[in-house]
Design an enzyme around this catalytic site. Sequence first.
Site, PDB file in Angstrom:
ATOM      1  N   PHE A 266       0.818  -1.217   0.000  1.00 40.25           N
ATOM      2  CA  PHE A 266       0.000   0.000   0.000  1.00 40.25           C
ATOM      3  C   PHE A 266       0.854   1.271   0.000  1.00 40.25           C
ATOM      4  O   PHE A 266       1.869   1.357   0.679  1.00 40.25           O
ATOM      5  CB  PHE A 266      -0.844   0.044   1.275  1.00 40.25           C
ATOM      6  CG  PHE A 266      -2.279  -0.403   1.100  1.00 40.25           C
ATOM      7  CD1 PHE A 266      -2.876  -0.492  -0.133  1.00 40.25           C
ATOM      8  CD2 PHE A 266      -3.041  -0.721   2.214  1.00 40.25           C
ATOM      9  CE1 PHE A 266      -4.194  -0.897  -0.269  1.00 40.25           C
ATOM     10  CE2 PHE A 266      -4.357  -1.119   2.100  1.00 40.25           C
ATOM     11  CZ  PHE A 266      -4.934  -1.214   0.853  1.00 40.25           C
ATOM     12  N   GLU A 267       0.408   2.278  -0.758  1.00 40.17           N
ATOM     13  CA  GLU A 267       0.977   3.626  -0.733  1.00 40.17           C
ATOM     14  C   GLU A 267       2.494   3.629  -0.947  1.00 40.17           C
ATOM     15  O   GLU A 267       3.234   4.406  -0.358  1.00 40.17           O
ATOM     16  CB  GLU A 267       0.623   4.335   0.583  1.00 40.17           C
ATOM     17  CG  GLU A 267      -0.879   4.535   0.739  1.00 40.17           C
ATOM     18  CD  GLU A 267      -1.246   5.197   2.050  1.00 40.17           C
ATOM     19  OE1 GLU A 267      -0.336   5.765   2.694  1.00 40.17           O
ATOM     20  OE2 GLU A 267      -2.416   5.145   2.445  1.00 40.17           O
ATOM     21  N   GLY A 268       2.940   2.728  -1.800  1.00 41.57           N
ATOM     22  CA  GLY A 268       4.356   2.598  -2.107  1.00 41.57           C
ATOM     23  C   GLY A 268       4.929   1.363  -1.456  1.00 41.57           C
ATOM     24  O   GLY A 268       4.985   1.264  -0.224  1.00 41.57           O
TER      25      GLY A 268
END
Length: 620
Positions: free
Chosen positions: A409-411
């Site tokens: 998630f998110e990178g």
Amino acid sequence: MSEYAKARELGEQAREKEWRRPSFAKQLFLGDFQLGLVHPAPALPEEAAKRGEEFVRAVRRFLDTKVDPARIEREALVPDEVVRGLAELGAFGITTSEEYGGLGLPYLYYCRALMLVGSYSPALATMLSAHQSIGVPQPLKLFGTEEQKREFLPRCARGEISAFLLTEPDVGSDPARLSTTAVRDGDDYVLNGVKLWTTNGVIADLLVVMARTGERISAFVVEAGSPGITVQRRNQFMGLRGIENGVTTFEDVRVPARNLIGREGDGLRIALTTLNTGRLALPATCAGNAKWAVKVAREWSTARVQWGRQVGEHEAVAKKIAFIAATAYALEAICELTSRMADDAANDIRIEAALAKLYASEMAWQAVDELVQIRGGRGYETAESLAARGERGVPAEQILRDLRINRIFEGSSEIMKLLITREAVDAHLAAAGELIQPDAGRQERARALKRAGAFYARWLPSLLTGAGQLPTGYGDFGPLARHLRFVERTSRKLARSTFYGMSRWQGRLEHRQGFLGRVVDIGAELFAMTAVIVKAEEDARELGRRPYELADTFCFQARRRVDALLARLWDNSDKQEVRLARYVLEGRYAFLEEGILDPSTDGPWIGAPTGGENVRRSVT
């Protein structure tokens, strides 16, 4: 220009290039341990803290009386009445200012609320965090016009759910290849494209959409019910079964030009800046899961008896319990420190937030994995099955599955390390960037050499000695002072190692991802040690020696990990592994794949759904 160079250039254009405020983590990587930037941790106004505590208590009562996490897991759905109940509490506008209909609470209490919710139902925490951390509220607060704020923020605070749409079937962490387009047509933009993994996208009322406007990427607020938008399917995953994640297509969708966030071409910068504080949500949920693991490990390890002793008394299990407890305390410390720094706004926390996300997602996964091991077969068994045969329904395997996505998630962790590295070596690139660029001209190199000489003449001598070499250094921290001395010494050693790496590999350094990854991992451990010591020093005023005991054990564990990482900076098998991987990709070892059957279905590796009905639904 190669595709790699284009992607790199786009990333450079999007990142914040100036450091207007001090950064503890940036200086840490430069060998300058500025403890005063984080100790004492910034305090909140009494009134804000009081309102925050009241809100967290209200959330706890609601979860305890109105939410059945087992039902969410069983039905793979968050009930609409739960969403509405959270909306009535103001949980969809926790940090949105009261002026725009939100609660206006500090980030500290946003994170504490998510820690609580995440420990009970990670899917529910994901819904709340995706809405507020990367959905419409955060980018509008930072970049929106007053008109946009007044139009959309009150709707978000009331519970109209938002989602963030960047990823595409063939585009993940490489936005240079983004194919969704937004073409200006009079007073509108016309959007066309496909977005993948749109968390909250199935039930969203408002979307933040990243689309290409010419050569660059722009951000738009889009009404999810607009003609031409179709949610083609609701995706299903290993964990987080209750999340409303889908595939969203845009076909000639008209968006008013006034819904452009910022200016054309600002999209990636908006996304990256939003995540500076938006990333704080994941460490909060990870800390909540780790703290829950402590509770279950303690209760189970005292109730279970093997060979005449509680299993927790056997050293093999005791070591796991110690790791879980020490790690949980450290993750809470990291979460609290970064959120308080975000509230204080005196520091630039882009690196701290990234480190918190990276470290918490990796360490929480390890902590809960150890819990599953302690539980044995019961750790692998579902809570529903345990309850059906008369035992406590402990969802250890579910939490492990739910946690796994946080490393993506998110990178992903790998991308986070590259992002952190770029920021951490910014001072070096500013001083000597042209020297390590193979395409730099003679005049550019000459100017860079002069600039680099001045910088390194000041910087390198500062790495020779420091407070960490003094036996009395940081004496005010009592038994934890020795760990701060270690952090200070190691910070300087890490900075020297980074310099040696730049000198050795020059422009090729960015491709030495094994080396750079270890540099970041060391920095993350040093940041975690600092955070846990700062927290223990504060907590000890009320709790006595107990916080020191947790922090002391964590620091000893972290020091062992740091020592191993430092040794592997220069003594490793990176070269051999890269070569072997290349051979694998070339098919040299195809014989390894003999004697198996692949259960995968036929189909393209990268594709998009076609046809089908619109599965979008509205909760509000």
